[in-house]
Design an enzyme around this catalytic site. Structure first.
Site, mmCIF file in Angstrom:
data_model
loop_
_atom_site.group_PDB
_atom_site.id
_atom_site.type_symbol
_atom_site.label_atom_id
_atom_site.label_comp_id
_atom_site.label_asym_id
_atom_site.label_seq_id
_atom_site.Cartn_x
_atom_site.Cartn_y
_atom_site.Cartn_z
ATOM 1 C CB ILE A 146 74.904 -59.309 -62.342
ATOM 2 C CG1 ILE A 146 73.777 -58.194 -62.855
ATOM 3 C CG2 ILE A 146 74.746 -59.538 -60.892
ATOM 4 C CD1 ILE A 146 72.615 -58.588 -62.600
ATOM 5 C CG ASP A 147 78.418 -62.268 -65.696
ATOM 6 O OD1 ASP A 147 79.461 -61.509 -65.185
ATOM 7 O OD2 ASP A 147 78.556 -63.714 -65.530
ATOM 8 N NE ARG A 148 76.665 -57.924 -73.542
ATOM 9 C CZ ARG A 148 76.466 -56.670 -74.293
ATOM 10 N NH1 ARG A 148 75.664 -56.498 -74.511
ATOM 11 N NH2 ARG A 148 77.561 -55.966 -74.442
#
Length: 322
Positions: A146-148
């Site tokens: 998942i994104d930062r």
């Protein structure tokens, strides 16, 4: 000569894949040449590159020292003294970690080595659950990312068998992933299905949506349901029916309800009054729904895991209970 004894974690994979990890300095062309010349053997015999290794096999490498002598950079996990992990669930095969917003899952283009996978590997190494010297090629690995700036559940496989099974199940969409997000405005209708085509722009690190298929675009489908509203904000649950980059962020923005704190698909004008600089998005629930045999992971079928302590929910919707 170097010998590798195949453990359970290294078994089941093709010989060429094992060699790529165990001897990364050996070029692919030389690997196939040495297989033909019997300078790479399994159990003392000439073997094809597609052979699937079994526990107890002995891989013998009659190779020059130059393929082994390069200095090995210390793995990132060895530099972590106190792993920072929020474990949702763990057994002998998998670990579910609640990734904090702001942490990257893998080393990115900025070279950040303080990654989720490094903390997971450090935890497993320090607890004695994983010894990197016992497996020539396998290391605990993430099955999803998942994104930062997105928080939530990330799956780590502790064995090579679990990694192979979960990769197949994710590809076949046999895992149900639900997200919570806060959006600006009120989605109309309050629940529905967003379906179109999504194309990723690698240079801009952004995606665009299209009503019809265009070159490079992939089908993107998100089901959403409004759970609560408060002032100019709404709490929405999203179910990913496909897993495209920035899918929820782009889809909610496409119906006029960008995520709170999302400067890429929303606007600073909307976000400024709240002081949020990262998207209010959390992968909060995971359900294993295996349609086919899951082998060693069959016991997970039907099980649901949920993260209940979500900062932005507590902040903006304190009366809402998970």
């Amino acid at each position: 000569m170097r010998e590798y004894y195949i453990t359970k974690n290294d078994s089941g994979q093709r010989l060429n894949k094992f060699l790529e990890k165990a001897v990364p300095l050996l070029p692919g062309g030389m690997m196939h040449k040495y297989l033909r010349l019997k300078r790479i053997k399994v159990n003392g015999k000439r073997t094809e590159s597609a052979y699937r290794l079994c526990e107890g096999d002995k891989v013998q490498l009659y190779l020059n020292d130059e393929y082994f002598d390069a200095p090995r950079e210390e793995e990132a996990f060895r530099r972590i003294q106190t792993p920072q992990l929020r474990i949702v669930y763990e057994d002998e095969n998998i670990l579910l970690a609640d990734k904090a917003p702001g942490m990257v899952v893998h080393t990115d283009e900025h070279g950040d080595a303080n990654t989720l996978i490094a903390h997971i590997q450090a935890y497993l190494y320090q607890s004695g659950a994983w010894d990197p010297d016992d497996a020539a090629s396998f290391a605990p690995a993430l099955c999803n990312r998942i994104d930062r700036n997105t928080g939530g559940i990330v799956i780590a496989a502790k064995t090579a068998e679990a990694l192979r099974i979960l990769n197949d199940k994710i590809k076949d969409r046999e895992l149900e992933k639900r997200y919570l997000c806060i959006v600006h405005g009120r989605p109309k209708p309050a629940e529905g299905l967003i379906e179109n085509y999504l194309r990723r722009d690698e240079k801009r690190k952004q995606v665009t949506l299209h009503k019809t298929r265009v070159p490079g675009a992939k089908t993107a489908r998100t089901r959403y349901h409004t759970l609560a509203t408060q002032g100019k904000l709404s709490l929405v649950e999203c179910e990913l029916l496909t897993g495209r980059t920035h899918q929820i962020r782009a889809h909610m923005a496409s119906i006029g309800c960008p995520l709170l704190g999302d400067g890429k698909y929303g606007t600073n004008e909307l976000n400024r009054p709240y002081g949020e600089t990262g998207q209010a998005l959390y992968a909060y629930r995971l359900t294993f729904r295996f349609a086919q045999d899951a082998g060693a992971l069959g016991y997970l079928n039907g099980k649901t895991f949920t993260v209940r302590d979500i900062p932005f929910v507590k902040k903006y919707f304190p009366a809402f209970g998970l």
